[in-house]
Design a protein around this motif. Structure first.
Motif, short mmCIF file in Angstrom:
data_model
loop_
_atom_site.label_atom_id
_atom_site.label_comp_id
_atom_site.label_asym_id
_atom_site.label_seq_id
_atom_site.Cartn_x
_atom_site.Cartn_y
_atom_site.Cartn_z
N TRP A 159 0.90 -1.17 -0.18
CA TRP A 159 -0.12 0.09 0.10
C TRP A 159 0.87 1.25 0.07
N VAL A 160 1.99 1.12 0.67
CA VAL A 160 2.91 2.37 1.06
C VAL A 160 4.00 2.30 -0.18
N PRO A 161 4.40 3.60 -0.43
CA PRO A 161 5.73 3.54 -1.34
C PRO A 161 6.86 2.86 -0.53
N THR A 162 7.73 2.33 -1.57
CA THR A 162 9.00 1.64 -1.09
C THR A 162 9.88 1.91 -1.98
N ALA A 163 11.30 1.65 -1.40
CA ALA A 163 12.38 2.03 -2.40
C ALA A 163 12.55 0.60 -3.34
N PRO A 164 13.14 0.95 -4.43
CA PRO A 164 13.55 -0.19 -5.33
C PRO A 164 14.61 -1.29 -4.74
N VAL A 165 14.16 -2.04 -4.03
CA VAL A 165 15.25 -3.04 -3.28
C VAL A 165 14.83 -4.12 -3.46
N LYS A 166 15.63 -5.23 -3.59
CA LYS A 166 15.21 -6.75 -3.83
C LYS A 166 15.09 -7.46 -2.34
N GLY A 167 14.56 -8.41 -2.25
CA GLY A 167 14.26 -9.40 -1.12
C GLY A 167 12.91 -9.40 -1.01
N ALA A 168 12.74 -9.95 0.37
CA ALA A 168 11.32 -10.45 0.88
C ALA A 168 10.33 -9.19 1.24
N ASN A 169 9.15 -9.28 0.95
CA ASN A 169 8.39 -8.02 0.97
C ASN A 169 8.26 -7.27 2.31
N VAL A 170 8.43 -8.32 3.27
CA VAL A 170 8.40 -7.59 4.64
C VAL A 170 9.77 -6.62 4.78
N GLY A 171 10.79 -7.03 4.31
CA GLY A 171 12.04 -6.38 4.32
C GLY A 171 12.06 -4.96 3.44
N LYS A 172 11.20 -5.01 2.67
CA LYS A 172 10.82 -3.66 1.63
C LYS A 172 9.97 -2.67 2.33
N ALA A 173 9.25 -3.24 3.50
CA ALA A 173 8.12 -2.37 3.62
C ALA A 173 8.46 -0.95 4.34
#
Lengths: 229, 123
Positions: A159-173
């Motif tokens: 739902w929220v904006p995230t940075a363009p990083v790889k990895g598990a979704n919760v790590g991007k949150a």
């Protein structure tokens, strides 16, 4: 040995106590979108919410006289978000998020709020679990949040904006707000399993608990909070 | 899902004996996890903020002081993680959707308000 939990009846390992000490210290510094005073006001609201009488998730805490600090530095939308995240995290929906943003919170400011609320619940749950009082809050540091959007931040998978990083979704949150992502990572590393061992070493252990015991506690806690992820 | 995977890497005493019912309630027994019922009950009491004074000594007897502290830290950690995941609309990771289907069905996870489907990662 750390003195941060000197009042505990059990010995707290140094790396864990230090991660918690740095978290509390971090609450009292300006974030990326909120001042130190506003961040500390979020902690106060978390503690009010945790000790309040139970109320339905759809009731906004700010609509009840005397329940929240409406004269403090936080806008009502932020106070209501703190309470909902603290007491009813499993009931959150995308509509609720959009409504919260429409009440005047910038998405990155909301992300930082989620980070503060999540880490505050974390430390207060730990205090309950080992039988000590919640850690006292330091005085707010001077300074202003930089309020700068990181390059590449956009809404993609969450739902929220995230940075363009790889990895598990919760790590991007929380990656749209560096100060929030850093605080989460520090605590997770000290409390759970290091990221490099998460999948690649399913027998990894700190020593006291084996990996199955760790994952049982993680799964039971998540289910008690009605968390799908 | 990591609980299931970790059970495949455990020793002969517990390997293949995991029962997910212990994730749903502490009354289901150990579920193939050492002191599983006690750990599950500890997580419940932490959630309810009740009965911990009586349970901490039991935890120390079974797991030692370090075990109590690590169990408290994991409960704390996942009280943080659920708020991050549910507060940000974090979807399941694409690679875990199919492997977790049976587990989600067994535990009724697809019925939760916080259910969110996986979304494709942008290229």
């Amino acid at each position: 040995m750390s003195t941060f939990y000197a009042d505990a009846s059990v010995s707290i390992r140094d790396d864990l106590a230090e991660a918690h000490r740095l978290t509390v210290e971090g609450w009292a510094r300006p974030g990326n979108w909120w001042s130190a005073a506003e961040r500390l006001a979020m902690i106060d609201e978390v503690r009010r919410a945790r000790t309040s009488d139970e109320m339905p998730p759809w009731v906004r805490a700010t609509t009840i006289d005397g329940l929240t600090d409406r004269a403090g530095p936080l806008p009502e939308a932020a106070i209501d978000a703190v309470w909902r995240l603290t007491n009813h995290p499993g009931t959150l929906t995308e509509d609720w998020y959009r409504e919260t943003i429409a009440r005047g919170l910038r998405p990155e400011a909301y992300v930082e709020l989620v980070g503060v609320v999540a880490t505050a619940n974390c430390l207060d749950v730990f205090a309950d679990a080992i039988g000590v009082d919640s850690r006292p809050l330091p005085a707010a540091a001077e300074g202003e949040p930089d309020q700068t959007t990181m390059p590449g931040v956009a809404v993609s998978t969450h739902w929220v904006p995230t940075a363009p990083v790889k990895g598990a979704n919760v790590g991007k949150a929380l990656t749209s707000v560096p100060v929030a992502a850093e605080a989460w990572r520090r605590l997770s590393d000290a409390q759970y399993v290091p990221p490099e061992a998460l999948i690649k070493d399913l027998a990894w252990s700190r020593g006291a608990l084996d990996r199955m015991q760790v994952e049982l506690l993680a799964a039971r806690t998540s289910l008690l909070n009605e968390c799908f992820y | 899902m990591l609980l299931g995977l970790s059970s495949l890497h455990d020793d002969a005493e517990t390997e293949g004996r995991l029962e997910l019912s212990t994730v749903a309630t502490s009354e289901a027994g150990d579920g193939g996890v050492r002191h599983g019922a006690l750990l599950s009950r500890f997580a419940e009491l932490v959630h309810e903020r009740a009965g911990l004074d009586d349970t901490r000594p039991e935890m120390v007897d079974a797991l030692g002081e370090e075990g109590l502290v690590d169990a408290a830290a994991i409960c704390a950690n996942f009280n943080m993680m659920v708020r991050i995941a549910d507060g940000t609309g974090t979807p399941l990771d694409e690679g875990t959707v199919a492997p977790s289907a049976e587990l989600r069905d067994d535990l009724g996870l697809d019925e939760l308000t916080s259910r969110r489907v996986a979304q494709s990662q942008p290229t």
